[in-house]
Every structure is written in structure tokens, then in C-alpha cells.
Design a protein around this motif. Structure first.
Motif, mmCIF file in Angstrom:
data_model
loop_
_atom_site.group_PDB
_atom_site.id
_atom_site.type_symbol
_atom_site.label_atom_id
_atom_site.label_comp_id
_atom_site.label_asym_id
_atom_site.label_seq_id
_atom_site.Cartn_x
_atom_site.Cartn_y
_atom_site.Cartn_z
ATOM 1 N N TYR A 11 -32.669 26.826 20.967
ATOM 2 C CA TYR A 11 -31.820 26.293 19.896
ATOM 3 C C TYR A 11 -32.624 26.186 18.593
ATOM 4 O O TYR A 11 -32.163 26.563 17.515
ATOM 5 N N GLY A 12 -33.847 25.682 18.679
ATOM 6 C CA GLY A 12 -34.693 25.529 17.508
ATOM 7 C C GLY A 12 -35.090 26.852 16.889
ATOM 8 O O GLY A 12 -35.193 26.969 15.659
ATOM 9 N N MET A 13 -35.321 27.869 17.711
ATOM 10 C CA MET A 13 -35.658 29.190 17.175
ATOM 11 C C MET A 13 -34.438 29.826 16.504
ATOM 12 O O MET A 13 -34.567 30.474 15.470
ATOM 13 N N ALA A 14 -33.279 29.652 17.071
ATOM 14 C CA ALA A 14 -32.071 30.290 16.546
ATOM 15 C C ALA A 14 -31.538 29.580 15.297
ATOM 16 O O ALA A 14 -31.137 30.231 14.335
ATOM 17 N N LEU A 15 -31.549 28.248 15.327
ATOM 18 C CA LEU A 15 -30.949 27.468 14.232
ATOM 19 C C LEU A 15 -31.839 26.290 13.847
ATOM 20 O O LEU A 15 -31.428 25.130 13.915
ATOM 21 N N PHE A 16 -33.054 26.569 13.427
ATOM 22 C CA PHE A 16 -34.019 25.500 13.145
ATOM 23 C C PHE A 16 -33.470 24.468 12.166
ATOM 24 O O PHE A 16 -33.616 23.273 12.389
ATOM 25 N N ILE A 17 -32.843 24.901 11.110
ATOM 26 C CA ILE A 17 -32.362 24.004 10.061
ATOM 27 C C ILE A 17 -31.304 23.025 10.585
ATOM 28 O O ILE A 17 -31.135 21.928 10.066
ATOM 29 N N VAL A 18 -30.607 23.392 11.646
ATOM 30 C CA VAL A 18 -29.610 22.513 12.272
ATOM 31 C C VAL A 18 -30.240 21.742 13.436
ATOM 32 O O VAL A 18 -29.972 20.555 13.634
ATOM 33 N N ALA A 19 -31.103 22.413 14.212
ATOM 34 C CA ALA A 19 -31.684 21.813 15.414
ATOM 35 C C ALA A 19 -32.626 20.653 15.108
ATOM 36 O O ALA A 19 -32.665 19.668 15.852
ATOM 37 N N LEU A 20 -33.383 20.751 14.018
ATOM 38 C CA LEU A 20 -34.330 19.677 13.700
ATOM 39 C C LEU A 20 -33.629 18.348 13.422
ATOM 40 O O LEU A 20 -33.946 17.341 14.067
ATOM 41 N N PRO A 21 -32.661 18.279 12.499
ATOM 42 C CA PRO A 21 -31.985 16.983 12.311
ATOM 43 C C PRO A 21 -31.219 16.527 13.550
ATOM 44 O O PRO A 21 -31.137 15.333 13.839
ATOM 45 N N ILE A 75 -40.799 22.552 17.302
ATOM 46 C CA ILE A 75 -40.668 21.200 16.730
ATOM 47 C C ILE A 75 -39.456 20.456 17.286
ATOM 48 O O ILE A 75 -39.609 19.369 17.858
ATOM 49 N N PRO A 76 -38.234 20.990 17.177
ATOM 50 C CA PRO A 76 -37.106 20.255 17.778
ATOM 51 C C PRO A 76 -37.195 20.187 19.307
ATOM 52 O O PRO A 76 -36.740 19.217 19.913
ATOM 53 N N ALA A 77 -37.817 21.204 19.929
ATOM 54 C CA ALA A 77 -37.952 21.183 21.390
ATOM 55 C C ALA A 77 -38.841 20.031 21.843
ATOM 56 O O ALA A 77 -38.535 19.337 22.810
ATOM 57 N N ILE A 78 -39.937 19.811 21.140
ATOM 58 C CA ILE A 78 -40.850 18.707 21.490
ATOM 59 C C ILE A 78 -40.169 17.362 21.253
ATOM 60 O O ILE A 78 -40.267 16.444 22.077
ATOM 61 N N ILE A 79 -39.460 17.230 20.157
ATOM 62 C CA ILE A 79 -38.764 15.969 19.854
ATOM 63 C C ILE A 79 -37.701 15.679 20.915
ATOM 64 O O ILE A 79 -37.633 14.576 21.454
ATOM 65 N N ALA A 80 -36.865 16.676 21.227
ATOM 66 C CA ALA A 80 -35.806 16.480 22.225
ATOM 67 C C ALA A 80 -36.385 16.235 23.611
ATOM 68 O O ALA A 80 -35.879 15.408 24.371
ATOM 69 N N SER A 81 -37.465 16.939 23.942
ATOM 70 C CA SER A 81 -38.101 16.761 25.249
ATOM 71 C C SER A 81 -38.643 15.340 25.405
ATOM 72 O O SER A 81 -38.566 14.752 26.480
ATOM 73 N N PHE A 133 -45.704 38.043 11.562
ATOM 74 C CA PHE A 133 -45.852 36.682 11.048
ATOM 75 C C PHE A 133 -44.537 35.913 11.128
ATOM 76 O O PHE A 133 -44.512 34.736 11.492
ATOM 77 N N ILE A 134 -43.435 36.560 10.804
ATOM 78 C CA ILE A 134 -42.115 35.912 10.839
ATOM 79 C C ILE A 134 -41.725 35.546 12.269
ATOM 80 O O ILE A 134 -41.222 34.456 12.519
ATOM 81 N N VAL A 135 -41.987 36.446 13.218
ATOM 82 C CA VAL A 135 -41.669 36.175 14.625
ATOM 83 C C VAL A 135 -42.486 34.986 15.127
ATOM 84 O O VAL A 135 -41.946 34.075 15.772
ATOM 85 N N VAL A 136 -43.777 34.952 14.815
ATOM 86 C CA VAL A 136 -44.632 33.833 15.229
ATOM 87 C C VAL A 136 -44.165 32.543 14.566
ATOM 88 O O VAL A 136 -44.111 31.485 15.209
ATOM 89 N N LEU A 137 -43.802 32.603 13.307
ATOM 90 C CA LEU A 137 -43.317 31.422 12.596
ATOM 91 C C LEU A 137 -42.038 30.871 13.229
ATOM 92 O O LEU A 137 -41.909 29.656 13.435
ATOM 93 N N VAL A 138 -41.105 31.747 13.572
ATOM 94 C CA VAL A 138 -39.855 31.320 14.205
ATOM 95 C C VAL A 138 -40.140 30.677 15.565
ATOM 96 O O VAL A 138 -39.568 29.632 15.904
ATOM 97 N N ILE A 139 -41.035 31.274 16.334
ATOM 98 C CA ILE A 139 -41.389 30.712 17.648
ATOM 99 C C ILE A 139 -42.021 29.338 17.486
ATOM 100 O O ILE A 139 -41.674 28.391 18.205
ATOM 101 N N LEU A 140 -42.933 29.198 16.537
ATOM 102 C CA LEU A 140 -43.598 27.908 16.328
ATOM 103 C C LEU A 140 -42.656 26.856 15.755
ATOM 104 O O LEU A 140 -42.699 25.689 16.163
ATOM 105 N N LEU A 141 -41.792 27.236 14.830
ATOM 106 C CA LEU A 141 -40.828 26.277 14.286
ATOM 107 C C LEU A 141 -39.853 25.796 15.363
ATOM 108 O O LEU A 141 -39.436 24.643 15.356
ATOM 109 N N GLY A 142 -39.498 26.681 16.293
ATOM 110 C CA GLY A 142 -38.615 26.288 17.384
ATOM 111 C C GLY A 142 -39.219 25.231 18.284
ATOM 112 O O GLY A 142 -38.506 24.483 18.960
#
Length: 108
Positions: A32-42, A14-20, A3-12
Motif C-alpha cells: 500500500y505504501g509503495m503504491a500510494l505513499f501520499i495516502v498511506a502515510l497519513p 515508512i507506513p508499513a513500519i508505522i502500521a506494523s 534510484f526511483i525504484v529504490v526510493l519507492v521501495i524505501l518510502l513504502g
């Protein structure tokens, strides 16, 4: 754990879609979003639209934002001037709205 692995992949995603959507690399931003979501999103939210890539309005292929001519369809991207009436027009216009001059072969 799964569940945690899937959550990290899915959260990553969000910033990828925004940046794309702003012209940046989806794959790099996904990592970047998977590794550092809390930084990558803003960071993704604060990006300027653009990046180094743009989409050609004629053929919809990816190209360098500063390109004067699309490398795929070879259409000119800069503004042009009507050879008949002198009106400044965008590269997207093929005929002058003022005098109906054919502008498909006019260069800026």
C-alpha cells in the motif's frame, strides 16, 4: 530509473513500519505504501492501535486480540479474582499481592 525504484521501495517502508507497530500486517501496508505513499502515510498515522492481532505478554507470540487464552502458551488473558480475599487482579499476576494466594490456576 533504479534510484526511483529504490526510493519507492524505501518510502513504502515508512507506513508499513508505522502500521506494523500498531498491530497491522507489515506486508500489506508495505505494498500500500509503495503504491500510494501520499495516502498511506497519513492513513497509517491515523490508525488506532490494535488491529485484529495482539502479542501475548507471556510468550510474545501473535494472537487474536479477542482471545481469552493464548493459542501458543495457553495462558489466560482475562482479569481474575483472588479466591481467598476477592481482590480483582490482572491476568499477568500469579500471586495475589494482598494475601499471597497462588493464582496460576484461577480462571476468571
Amino acid at each position: 530509473m533504479f534510484f526511483i525504484v529504490v526510493l519507492v521501495i524505501l518510502l513504502g517502508l515508512i507506513p508499513a513500519i508505522i502500521a506494523s507497530s500498531k498491530g497491522y500486517s507489515f506486508g500489506l501496508w508495505w505494498i500500500y505504501g509503495m503504491a500510494l505513499f501520499i495516502v498511506a502515510l497519513p492513513h497509517a498515522l491515523m490508525l488506532d492501535v490494535g488491529g485484529s492481532k495482539a502479542t501475548c505478554p507471556f510468550c510474545r507470540e501473535s494472537m487474536n486480540r479477542d482471545a481469552v487464552v493464548c493459542p501458543h502458551c495457553h495462558r489466560e488473558m482475562k482479569d481474575k479474582t483472588c479466591t481467598n480475599c476477592g481482590r480483582r487482579l490482572t491476568a499477568l499476576i500469579d500471586y495475589c499481592p494482598g494475601c499471597a494466594t497462588d493464582l496460576r490456576h484461577v480462571h476468571s
